[in-house]
Design a protein around this motif. Structure first.
Motif, PDB file in Angstrom:
ATOM      1  N   ALA A  15       1.012  -1.241  -0.032  1.00  0.00           N
ATOM      2  CA  ALA A  15       0.008  -0.125   0.184  1.00  0.00           C
ATOM      3  C   ALA A  15       0.856   1.285   0.106  1.00  0.00           C
ATOM      4  CB  ALA A  15      -1.078  -0.017   1.475  1.00  0.00           C
ATOM      5  N   GLU A  16       0.136   2.390  -0.251  1.00  0.00           N
ATOM      6  CA  GLU A  16       0.852   3.746  -0.017  1.00  0.00           C
ATOM      7  C   GLU A  16       0.444   4.274   1.211  1.00  0.00           C
ATOM      8  OE1 GLU A  16       0.685   5.625  -3.729  1.00  0.00           O
ATOM      9  OE2 GLU A  16       2.283   4.900  -4.285  1.00  0.00           O
ATOM     10  N   SER A  17       0.990   5.015   1.954  1.00  0.00           N
ATOM     11  CA  SER A  17       0.370   5.572   3.136  1.00  0.00           C
ATOM     12  C   SER A  17       1.130   6.883   3.552  1.00  0.00           C
ATOM     13  CB  SER A  17       0.601   4.725   4.302  1.00  0.00           C
ATOM     14  OG  SER A  17       0.078   5.357   5.424  1.00  0.00           O
ATOM     15  N   ASP A  18       0.441   7.701   3.927  1.00  0.00           N
ATOM     16  CA  ASP A  18       0.928   9.219   4.466  1.00  0.00           C
ATOM     17  C   ASP A  18       0.979   9.218   5.684  1.00  0.00           C
ATOM     18  OD1 ASP A  18      -1.440  11.101   2.298  1.00  0.00           O
ATOM     19  OD2 ASP A  18       0.679   9.907   1.742  1.00  0.00           O
ATOM     20  N   LEU A  19       1.036   8.031   6.608  1.00  0.00           N
ATOM     21  CA  LEU A  19       0.659   7.966   7.903  1.00  0.00           C
ATOM     22  C   LEU A  19       1.859   8.097   8.713  1.00  0.00           C
ATOM     23  CD1 LEU A  19      -2.564   6.074   8.192  1.00  0.00           C
ATOM     24  CD2 LEU A  19      -2.319   8.146   8.836  1.00  0.00           C
TER      25      LEU A  19
END
Ligand code: SDX
Length: 382
Positions: A15-19
């Motif tokens: 996945a891609e995540s900004d967290l």
């Protein structure tokens, strides 16, 4: 064909995540671009929850509104309290009691929030779950002590209120600040096993209560969240052995024992969270009993310098110093992992919401290695 099977999904991007982002070689952790050190030293757990869930740090009025909303949702239904009492009488494990409490919260959600596609409603549910977990956990512990639960105090922050509900006394500033910092440090950490578990459940569009319940289940394992309790039990085993800590750890490692709190799938150097918790453990030790801090550092020094583990990329992780910090705060040892869950619920909810914004059912494959073309023989002829 190159062997594309990655046991344990090691190193696999799903996945891609900004967290949050972890640099395992540099020993760096950021939440939405902020260094964990800055957040731990300058923010509150409620600010970090707001950052994870809303993508930016809140202003003063936004934080006050957010914290007040959570504080007013801390009460849990009498059925949940009654169940915590029964589970305490049955001597249930705290993580199992927590799993039960979270799964019960869904029975009391407002009717108009049932739609799993309504991400705003899911966020409101997530906020309620995070507000109620401390109350259910503290009640379970009070029942274990044969005491009545302490009602939550809406004027205290989440961290201070948990300590208050646990002991019945308002915590001093050092304890409240230390515990709040520990909650910040445990709030999120990329796609660790429990976060990924919550994401798998969320990817089926199951409800957020089920996703958090799954996260609690995954975190309870000793290779993951359960290590902090194991670390404290090792420190107590050393203390009770009457042996010099150095002698004990030499014998243990010569016997091939794996010391909990060391090693990590991503970090090849000391976990930045361990560094901050070590500072807090030393401060608490300087103002109290320094035994546990001294034993912990003796183990770290031996494993690092004599056994050369850090050179092999096996270094202290977040659990290595959280044990002595929580012990010095007077928190029962088997509540350490539930506290980890109390904090990480914020990260689980953030990742489920983020993934559901562009959802895709998580469904990997396995290479079949079983037999082929078996001839079926009816039962009577076997
Ligand atoms: C958390 O993923 C996350 O982000 C998790 C977490 C989070 O915030 O969510 O950071 C929280 O779970 C921290 C980790 C807590 N667990 C422990 O402290 C348990 C002890 N550590 C390990 O069991 C182990 O390090 C894992 C499970 C954490 C990671 O395991 P890996 O990546 O599968 O690595 P491995 O078990 O294959 O070990 C690699 C090598 C092995 O050597 P070899 O057998 O290949 O020669 O490192 C050695 C291991 O023997 N090793 C250790 C060790 N941990 C690993 N040697 C001595 N003591 C240890 N504690």
């Amino acid at each position: 064909m190159a062997d594309d099977l990655k046991k344990g999904l090691e190193g696999v991007l799903v996945a891609e995540s900004d967290l949050s982002s972890i640099d395992g070689d540099e020993g760096r952790l950021i939440y939405r671009g902020y260094e964990i050190e800055d957040l731990a030293r300058g923010a509150s757990y409620e600010e970090v929850l707001y950052l994870l869930w809303h993508g930016r740090l809140p202003g003063e009025d936004e934080l006050a509104e957010f914290a007040d909303a959570m504080a007013t949702e801390r009460e849990v239904d009498d059925d949940v309290l009654a169940t915590m009492e029964r589970l305490a009488e049955a001597d249930e494990r705290p993580m199992a009691a927590l799993r039960t409490a979270v799964s019960m919260f869904s029975a009391y959600e407002p009717e108009d929030e049932a739609d799993p596609d309504d991400l705003e409603a899911t966020l409101r549910k997530g906020r309620r779950i995070t507000a109620k977990i401390p109350t259910a956990l503290a009640a379970f512990e009070r029942y274990r002590l044969g005491e009545e639960p302490v009602d939550p105090d809406p004027d205290l922050g989440l961290a201070a209120n948990f300590l208050y509900m646990l002991t019945g006394e308002q915590p001093d500033d050092v304890a409240a600040e230390t515990f709040d910092q520990a909650l910040i440090l445990h709030a999120d950490h990329g796609l660790n096993a429990s976060t990924f578990t919550s994401m798998v459940i969320g990817s089926t569009m199951a409800d957020i209560y089920s996703a958090v319940t799954g996260g609690v289940a995954a975190l309870s394992g000793p290779l993951h969240g359960g290590a902090n309790q194991d670390v404290m039990e090792v420190l107590m085993e050393i203390d009770e052995s009457g042996k010099d800590p150095l002698e004990w750890v030499e014998e243990a490692t010569d016997e091939g024992r794996r010391i909990p709190g060391f090693g990590h799938r991503v970090y090849n150097v000391k976990d930045p969270r361990a560094k901050i918790l070590q500072e807090r453990s030393k401060e608490l030790a300087d103002n109290g009993d320094d035994k546990w801090y001294e034993i912990t550092t003796t183990i770290e020094d031996y494993l690092t310098e004599e056994k050369g583990l850090v050179e092999k990329g096996i270094a202290p992780n977040v659990d290595f110093y959280s044990g002595s910090v929580y012990y010095q705060l007077g928190i029962p040892i088997d509540m350490y992992t539930p506290i980890f869950a109390m904090s990480r619920a914020g990260g689980w909810i953030a990742h489920v919401l983020e993934y559901q914004e562009d959802n895709r059912l998580i469904r990997p494959r396995a290479r079949y290695t079983g037999s082929e073309d078996e001839e079926f023989v009816p039962l009577g002829e076997r």
